[in-house]
Scaffold this motif. Structure first.
Motif, PDB file in Angstrom:
ATOM      1  N   THR A  40       1.117  -0.934  -0.198  1.00 55.76           N
ATOM      2  CA  THR A  40       0.159   0.000  -0.343  1.00 55.76           C
ATOM      3  C   THR A  40       0.701   1.023  -0.332  1.00 55.76           C
ATOM      4  O   THR A  40       2.010   1.127   0.227  1.00 55.76           O
ATOM      5  CB  THR A  40      -1.081   0.270   1.293  1.00 55.76           C
ATOM      6  N   MET A  46      -5.743  -0.131   3.342  1.00 57.08           N
ATOM      7  CA  MET A  46      -6.000  -1.240   2.636  1.00 57.08           C
ATOM      8  C   MET A  46      -6.589  -0.691   1.011  1.00 57.08           C
ATOM      9  O   MET A  46      -7.127   0.477   1.083  1.00 57.08           O
ATOM     10  CB  MET A  46      -7.224  -2.059   3.477  1.00 57.08           C
ATOM     11  N   ALA A  47      -6.199  -0.881  -0.061  1.00 55.82           N
ATOM     12  CA  ALA A  47      -6.417  -1.636  -1.140  1.00 55.82           C
ATOM     13  C   ALA A  47      -6.851  -2.105  -1.508  1.00 55.82           C
ATOM     14  O   ALA A  47      -6.641  -3.702  -1.658  1.00 55.82           O
ATOM     15  CB  ALA A  47      -5.252  -0.919  -1.876  1.00 55.82           C
ATOM     16  N   VAL A  48      -7.860  -2.047  -2.684  1.00 51.77           N
ATOM     17  CA  VAL A  48      -8.668  -3.551  -3.124  1.00 51.77           C
ATOM     18  C   VAL A  48      -9.203  -3.207  -4.658  1.00 51.77           C
ATOM     19  O   VAL A  48     -10.149  -2.638  -5.171  1.00 51.77           O
ATOM     20  CB  VAL A  48      -9.795  -4.159  -2.567  1.00 51.77           C
ATOM     21  N   SER A 213      -1.871 -14.131  -8.448  1.00 48.32           N
ATOM     22  CA  SER A 213      -2.897 -13.056  -8.604  1.00 48.32           C
ATOM     23  C   SER A 213      -3.567 -12.450  -9.667  1.00 48.32           C
ATOM     24  O   SER A 213      -4.275 -11.909  -9.748  1.00 48.32           O
ATOM     25  CB  SER A 213      -2.995 -11.843  -7.266  1.00 48.32           C
ATOM     26  N   THR A 236      -6.012  -8.651 -12.211  1.00 43.15           N
ATOM     27  CA  THR A 236      -6.594  -9.467 -11.726  1.00 43.15           C
ATOM     28  C   THR A 236      -7.371 -10.820 -11.625  1.00 43.15           C
ATOM     29  O   THR A 236      -8.635 -10.297 -12.362  1.00 43.15           O
ATOM     30  CB  THR A 236      -7.267  -8.715 -10.235  1.00 43.15           C
ATOM     31  N   ASP A 239     -10.432 -11.187  -6.237  1.00 44.85           N
ATOM     32  CA  ASP A 239     -10.894  -9.526  -5.429  1.00 44.85           C
ATOM     33  C   ASP A 239      -8.813  -9.614  -4.746  1.00 44.85           C
ATOM     34  O   ASP A 239      -8.938 -10.767  -4.431  1.00 44.85           O
ATOM     35  CB  ASP A 239     -11.419  -9.226  -4.750  1.00 44.85           C
ATOM     36  N   LEU A 240      -8.525  -8.968  -4.828  1.00 45.24           N
ATOM     37  CA  LEU A 240      -7.084  -8.537  -4.933  1.00 45.24           C
ATOM     38  C   LEU A 240      -7.069  -7.760  -3.664  1.00 45.24           C
ATOM     39  O   LEU A 240      -7.368  -6.817  -3.879  1.00 45.24           O
ATOM     40  CB  LEU A 240      -6.354  -8.357  -5.158  1.00 45.24           C
ATOM     41  N   ARG A 241      -6.601  -7.726  -2.516  1.00 43.41           N
ATOM     42  CA  ARG A 241      -6.741  -6.978  -1.149  1.00 43.41           C
ATOM     43  C   ARG A 241      -5.252  -6.958  -0.531  1.00 43.41           C
ATOM     44  O   ARG A 241      -4.735  -7.853  -0.490  1.00 43.41           O
ATOM     45  CB  ARG A 241      -7.721  -8.045  -0.156  1.00 43.41           C
ATOM     46  N   VAL A 242      -4.805  -5.376  -0.583  1.00 46.08           N
ATOM     47  CA  VAL A 242      -3.447  -5.421   0.195  1.00 46.08           C
ATOM     48  C   VAL A 242      -3.794  -3.999   0.694  1.00 46.08           C
ATOM     49  O   VAL A 242      -4.218  -3.579   1.017  1.00 46.08           O
ATOM     50  CB  VAL A 242      -2.886  -4.374  -1.616  1.00 46.08           C
ATOM     51  N   GLU A 243      -2.838  -5.209   2.058  1.00 44.89           N
ATOM     52  CA  GLU A 243      -3.359  -4.004   3.446  1.00 44.89           C
ATOM     53  C   GLU A 243      -2.204  -4.609   4.507  1.00 44.89           C
ATOM     54  O   GLU A 243      -1.605  -4.147   5.614  1.00 44.89           O
ATOM     55  CB  GLU A 243      -4.355  -5.060   4.701  1.00 44.89           C
TER      56      GLU A 243
END
Length: 267
Positions: A40, A46-48, A213, A236, A239-243
């Motif tokens: 991030t 958090m980025a989704v 991913s 992607t 759904d890719l969650r980057v936190e």
């Protein structure tokens, strides 16, 4: 994302401000050579990225009839269910061809390096007047094996496939903080490893691909009446969650067929 750790040998970094993610290119933790890492942007908790989001381009390059190097990607499809980008959004080839046909007076639709026709589900070719007697129709797509088309990345700044703003979506800005000025948003994807490897069988590969991913998609346009690739991008697969503020390596699924071709070329 997988394979977290401190980055070594970083050669590039790019902030994708609109989605709150920084892409890093550094020595891979999961494999040999370089790899792609995400984190991030400082200040973003958090980025989704929803499934089918475009993360970056794969490379600048040109279409060739011969594969050169280990990063060449064939423009080859054999099913109307294969997915491409059309007008910046994912579509099956069948959906794209349907839209082209609906807005065209031509009886034939051309696709670079492929033979395209329409058949009924029973395998009967639709009449020239378009009358299929009420039977559902489907597209038949066959790659021209005598004249294949392959995207070959180039290391120089010259290229045949131009940068395509349509693929990134409207209003998507990129603050490019490249360590290497020859690397840009358009070229980051080629450094992404396939975390499905090693795999000795297709079944092993498909299971390992769950660690990835991203996937590669061709962005296509109708140019001079022919459906033509204009860009290869990384999207992607879920759904890719980057936190995380610490970079984590992510992978891209190149496909079992891609690696089989690489093995044959190496012989």
């Amino acid at each position: 994302p997988a394979q977290q750790g401190e980055l070594q040998g970083k050669i590039a970094e790019a902030d994708l401000v609109d989605i709150g993610v920084t892409i890093h290119i550094a020595s891979s933790i999961a494999g040999d050579g370089l790899g792609m890492f995400v984190s991030t942007i400082p200040g973003v908790m958090m980025a989704v990225l929803p499934s089918w989001s475009i993360l970056c381009g794969y490379a600048l390059g040109e279409l060739s009839n011969r594969a050169v190097g280990d990063k060449a990607v064939a423009f080859s499809f054999n099913s109307p269910e294969n997915v491409v980008l059309w007008e910046g959004k994912p579509h099956t080839l069948g959906q794209v061809l349907d839209k082209i046909k609906a807005n065209s007076s031509d009886d034939e639709i051309s696709m670079l390096g492929h033979d395209v026709s329409i058949s009924s589900e029973q395998g009967e070719v639709v009449d020239d007047d378009g009358d299929d007697d009420g039977q559902p129709t489907t597209w038949v797509i066959k790659p021209d094996k005598k004249r294949p088309w392959i995207f070959v990345p180039q290391s120089s700044s010259s290229f045949v496939l131009p940068p395509n703003d349509d693929a990134r979506g409207e209003g998507e800005d990129n603050d490019n903080n490249d360590v290497d000025e020859d690397i840009s948003w358009q070229t980051l994807g080629q450094y992404c490893n396939d975390l499905a490897l090693p795999a000795d069988t297709k079944a092993e590969y498909m299971e390992g691909a769950k660690r990835n991913s991203l996937n590669l998609l061709y962005n296509v346009k109708l140019i001079d009446g022919q459906l033509t690739p204009v860009q290869l991008v990384c999207v992607t697969t879920r759904d890719l969650r980057v936190e995380n503020t610490d970079p984590i390596e992510i992978g891209c699924t190149y496909g079992w067929g891609y690696w089989q071709a690489q093995r044959l070329n190496a012989m």
